[in-house]
Design an enzyme around this catalytic site. Structure first.
Site, short mmCIF file in Angstrom:
data_model
loop_
_atom_site.label_atom_id
_atom_site.label_comp_id
_atom_site.label_asym_id
_atom_site.label_seq_id
_atom_site.Cartn_x
_atom_site.Cartn_y
_atom_site.Cartn_z
N GLU A 96 -29.98 5.71 -127.36
CA GLU A 96 -28.77 4.88 -127.26
C GLU A 96 -28.88 4.07 -125.96
OE1 GLU A 96 -25.19 7.19 -127.88
OE2 GLU A 96 -26.31 8.80 -128.80
N HIS A 144 -48.92 9.11 -135.45
CA HIS A 144 -47.61 8.47 -135.35
C HIS A 144 -47.63 7.24 -134.45
CE1 HIS A 144 -46.12 11.78 -137.61
NE2 HIS A 144 -46.44 12.65 -136.67
N ARG A 156 -40.64 9.11 -137.49
CA ARG A 156 -39.93 8.87 -138.75
C ARG A 156 -40.10 7.45 -139.30
NH1 ARG A 156 -34.07 11.62 -138.35
NH2 ARG A 156 -34.06 11.11 -140.56
N ARG A 198 -8.92 -4.22 -133.98
CA ARG A 198 -9.71 -3.30 -134.78
C ARG A 198 -8.89 -2.22 -135.45
NH1 ARG A 198 -15.00 -4.67 -135.87
NH2 ARG A 198 -15.65 -6.13 -134.25
N ARG A 224 -21.23 11.06 -139.70
CA ARG A 224 -21.92 11.48 -138.48
C ARG A 224 -21.28 12.72 -137.92
NH1 ARG A 224 -24.91 7.48 -136.30
NH2 ARG A 224 -26.09 9.25 -135.55
#
Length: 269
Positions: free
Chosen positions: A3, A92, A111, A150, A259
Site C-alpha cells: 500500500e 517468479h 501471484r 460520498r 475484505r
DNA sequence: ATTCGGACCTGAAAGC
DNA sequence: TGCTTTCAGGTCCGAA
C-alpha cells in the site's frame, strides 16, 4: 501486498540506488506482466538513463530519458530486488533491468497479478482516469469537501482509489481505529468532528507507517531487502480475538466489501 | 450508485 | 503424516 507506505519506501530506495544510472539491458518480461507490444518496446530502454523513481497512489513510476516511463502496479506480491547478475534467477522473476558492472534490478511476483506499462510522455495514460488525490497532500478543507460527496461504508470508501489513492486493507483498518470510527458507519452524514478525526487519523497512520518503512506481514521487503517495522504498531489488523491495546475488549474480524476487516467494537463507533 | 461474488494466480497455514 | 480448505498488503468485471 504493498500500500502507500510500502510503495513509498520502495520508490525512495530505488530512487536512491538507481536514480541517474544507465540501463544496460532489459530481459525476461513475462506475458503476465506486460503485453506483447509493450515487451517489444522494452528494447528502447537499452542505453537509457533512469532519471528517478517515484510513487503515485500504489503505482511506482520510473522516469527515463527520452520522455519514456515505466509504470508498475505491484498488486499483492510484486517486489523489487537488487542483486548481483550472477545470482540464480527463480521462477517468479518476470523482469530484469541490468545496470552494468554486475548490478541488476529484478521484478518478482509470485501471484503474477502485477502489471507494467511502458508509456511515452505523461504517466497519466498508464493510470486509471479518476484516480483520487494523495492522502498526505490533502488539506482538511478539501478532504471535507470530497467526503461530503460520498456514500457507502467508511471502510469501503477508504479502499476506493477514486476517493483517495494509496490506502489498502491494512491502513484502512488502522486509520479507522486511530479515528475511533466504526468501519460499517456510513460515510454520508459524518459530522465535522468525526470527519476531522478521520483526516488527522489518516495522516498520523500513513506518515508514521512511511517513517517505519511500511508493514512486513508475509513477504514484503523493500528493494534493499529490508523489512518494514510498522507491523509492530498495528492495533487491529491481523489481531482478531486479541485484546484491544486501548480498552482490552476483543478485537473483532468481519468481512466488509469482500475484505477482511478488523476493529475494536468498544473504541470504534 | 453500490454491493456482491467471482476471476486472476500461487503458496503458506490451518483444519481434519 | 497426509489431504483439503482457507486465506492473503489488489483490482476489474458483470450481475443484482
Amino acid at each position: 501486498m504493498p500500500e502507500l507506505p510500502e510503495v513509498e519506501t520502495i520508490a525512495r530506495g530505488l530512487d536512491r540506488r538507481f536514480g541517474g544510472c544507465r540501463i544496460a539491458g532489459c530481459r525476461y518480461a513475462s506475458p503476465h506482466l506486460l503485453k506483447a507490444a509493450g515487451r517489444a518496446d522494452l528494447r528502447r530502454l537499452r542505453g537509457c538513463r533512469l532519471l528517478g523513481v517515484r510513487r503515485r497512489g500504489k503505482y511506482l513510476i520510473f522516469d527515463l530519458e527520452r520522455g519514456t516511463r515505466l509504470v508498475f502496479h505491484l498488486k499483492m506480491t510484486g517486489q523489487f530486488l537488487e542483486c548481483a547478475s550472477g545470482r540464480e534467477r527463480d521462477r517468479h522473476t518476470h523482469l530484469v533491468l541490468s545496470f552494468g558492472r554486475g548490478r541488476e534490478l529484478r521484478f518478482r511476483d509470485v501471484r503474477k497479478f502485477g502489471r507494467l506499462r511502458l508509456v511515452r510522455g505523461d504517466e497519466r495514460s498508464a493510470l486509471p482516469a479518476g484516480l483520487g488525490p494523495e492522502p498526505l497532500a490533502l488539506g482538511r478543507r478539501r478532504f471535507l469537501e470530497l467526503l461530503g460527496a460520498r456514500r457507502g461504508r467508511l471502510k469501503s470508501l477508504l479502499l476506493n482509489q477514486r476517493f483517495l489513492a494509496g490506502i489498502g486493507n491494512i491502513y484502512a483498518d488502522e486509520i479507522l481505529f486511530e479515528a475511533g470510527l466504526d468501519p460499517l458507519r456510513p460515510a454520508s452524514g459524518l459530522d465535522e468532528a468525526r470527519a476531522l478525526r478521520l483526516w488527522s487519523g489518516m495522516r498520523r497512520i500513513l506518515s508514521r507507517a512511511v517513517r517505519r518503512g511500511g508493514s512486513s506481514i508475509r513477504d514484503y521487503a523493500d528493494a534493499e531487502g529490508r523489512l518494514g517495522r510498522f507491523q509492530f504498531e498495528h492495533k487491529v489488523y491481523g489481531r482478531a480475538g486479541a485484546p484491544c491495546a486501548r480498552c482490552g475488549a476483543a478485537v473483532r474480524r468481519l468481512v466488509v466489501g469482500g475484505r477482511s476487516t478488523h476493529f475494536c467494537p468498544r473504541c470504534q463507533k
